[in-house]
Write a protein that holds these residues in place. Structure first.
Motif, PDB file in Angstrom:
ATOM      1  N   LEU A 121       0.811  -1.219   0.000  1.00  0.00           N
ATOM      2  CA  LEU A 121       0.000   0.000   0.000  1.00  0.00           C
ATOM      3  C   LEU A 121       0.847   1.271   0.000  1.00  0.00           C
ATOM      4  N   SER A 122       2.156   1.137  -0.071  1.00  0.00           N
ATOM      5  CA  SER A 122       3.031   2.312   0.077  1.00  0.00           C
ATOM      6  C   SER A 122       2.813   3.337  -1.027  1.00  0.00           C
ATOM      7  N   ASP A 123       2.546   2.926  -2.251  1.00  0.00           N
ATOM      8  CA  ASP A 123       2.313   3.892  -3.320  1.00  0.00           C
ATOM      9  C   ASP A 123       0.931   4.539  -3.223  1.00  0.00           C
ATOM     10  N   LEU A 124       0.089   4.020  -2.329  1.00  0.00           N
ATOM     11  CA  LEU A 124      -1.252   4.566  -2.117  1.00  0.00           C
ATOM     12  C   LEU A 124      -1.327   5.453  -0.874  1.00  0.00           C
ATOM     13  N   GLY A 125      -0.229   5.528  -0.117  1.00  0.00           N
ATOM     14  CA  GLY A 125      -0.193   6.441   1.021  1.00  0.00           C
ATOM     15  C   GLY A 125      -0.089   5.797   2.392  1.00  0.00           C
ATOM     16  N   VAL A 126       0.041   4.477   2.454  1.00  0.00           N
ATOM     17  CA  VAL A 126       0.237   3.804   3.751  1.00  0.00           C
ATOM     18  C   VAL A 126       1.608   3.140   3.712  1.00  0.00           C
ATOM     19  N   SER A 127       2.537   3.681   4.487  1.00  0.00           N
ATOM     20  CA  SER A 127       3.911   3.174   4.481  1.00  0.00           C
ATOM     21  C   SER A 127       3.977   1.804   5.154  1.00  0.00           C
ATOM     22  N   PRO A 128       5.039   1.058   4.883  1.00  0.00           N
ATOM     23  CA  PRO A 128       5.214  -0.235   5.555  1.00  0.00           C
ATOM     24  C   PRO A 128       5.203  -0.109   7.077  1.00  0.00           C
ATOM     25  N   GLU A 129       5.841   0.937   7.586  1.00  0.00           N
ATOM     26  CA  GLU A 129       5.889   1.135   9.029  1.00  0.00           C
ATOM     27  C   GLU A 129       4.494   1.378   9.604  1.00  0.00           C
ATOM     28  N   GLU A 130       3.704   2.185   8.901  1.00  0.00           N
ATOM     29  CA  GLU A 130       2.335   2.454   9.351  1.00  0.00           C
ATOM     30  C   GLU A 130       1.486   1.193   9.317  1.00  0.00           C
TER      31      GLU A 130
END
Length: 163
Positions: A121-130
């Protein structure tokens, strides 16, 4: 093999991103037997016909959730909130397989450990850490976590409509 867990409520829905936002459909996983059946169900329920981005969101009440990303001919990418989900039922087995996880049968009391593709989901605005942080937040139900993710990705209204 029936993949539906016994005794737990399961909710599953898929969402496709369109030029006008996100559209969703509830997905019945009752007859899913193998991991490929998940993708077939998403394609059928959403009427996918190309390179659309689709997300399958599954929550097993009080236990775990999974997100699978489908896009065109690419291999599905999966995130699982608990790597041990495959020890509890057939549906969990399918998602651990998709996420490339082998549950630890020897240490089944390891606690919650997210697994799979943390970047889906990182390219959609949710980082791996989140994503990891949201998955491990103590006292938060899988349904609540998926609601937060849906809000961040702008399909919360569609998710709420289907619930």
């Amino acid at each position: 093999m029936s993949s539906r867990p016994s005794g737990n409520s399961v909710f599953s829905a898929a969402f496709v991103r369109t030029a006008d936002g996100w559209n969703g459909a509830e997905i019945d996983l009752e007859s899913v037997e193998i991991a490929d059946d998940l993708g077939d169900a998403v394609q059928e329920h959403l009427g996918l016909n190309g390179d659309e981005l689709a997300l399958l969101c599954v929550e097993v009440e009080d236990e775990w959730f999974a997100i699978v990303r489908y896009q065109g001919d690419e291999e599905p990418r999966a995130f699982l909130s608990d790597a041990q989900a495959g020890l509890t039922d057939g549906l969990g087995e399918l998602f651990t397989e998709l996420a490339g996880v082998v549950p630890d049968k020897e240490n089944s009391e390891l606690g919650i450990r997210p697994a799979g593709d943390f970047e889906l989901l990182s390219d959609l605005g949710v980082s791996p850490e989140e994503l990891i942080e949201l998955s491990m937040e103590e006292g938060v139900l899988p349904a609540d976590t998926l609601s937060v993710i849906a809000e961040r990705l702008a399909f919360a209204d569609e998710l709420d409509r289907l619930r």
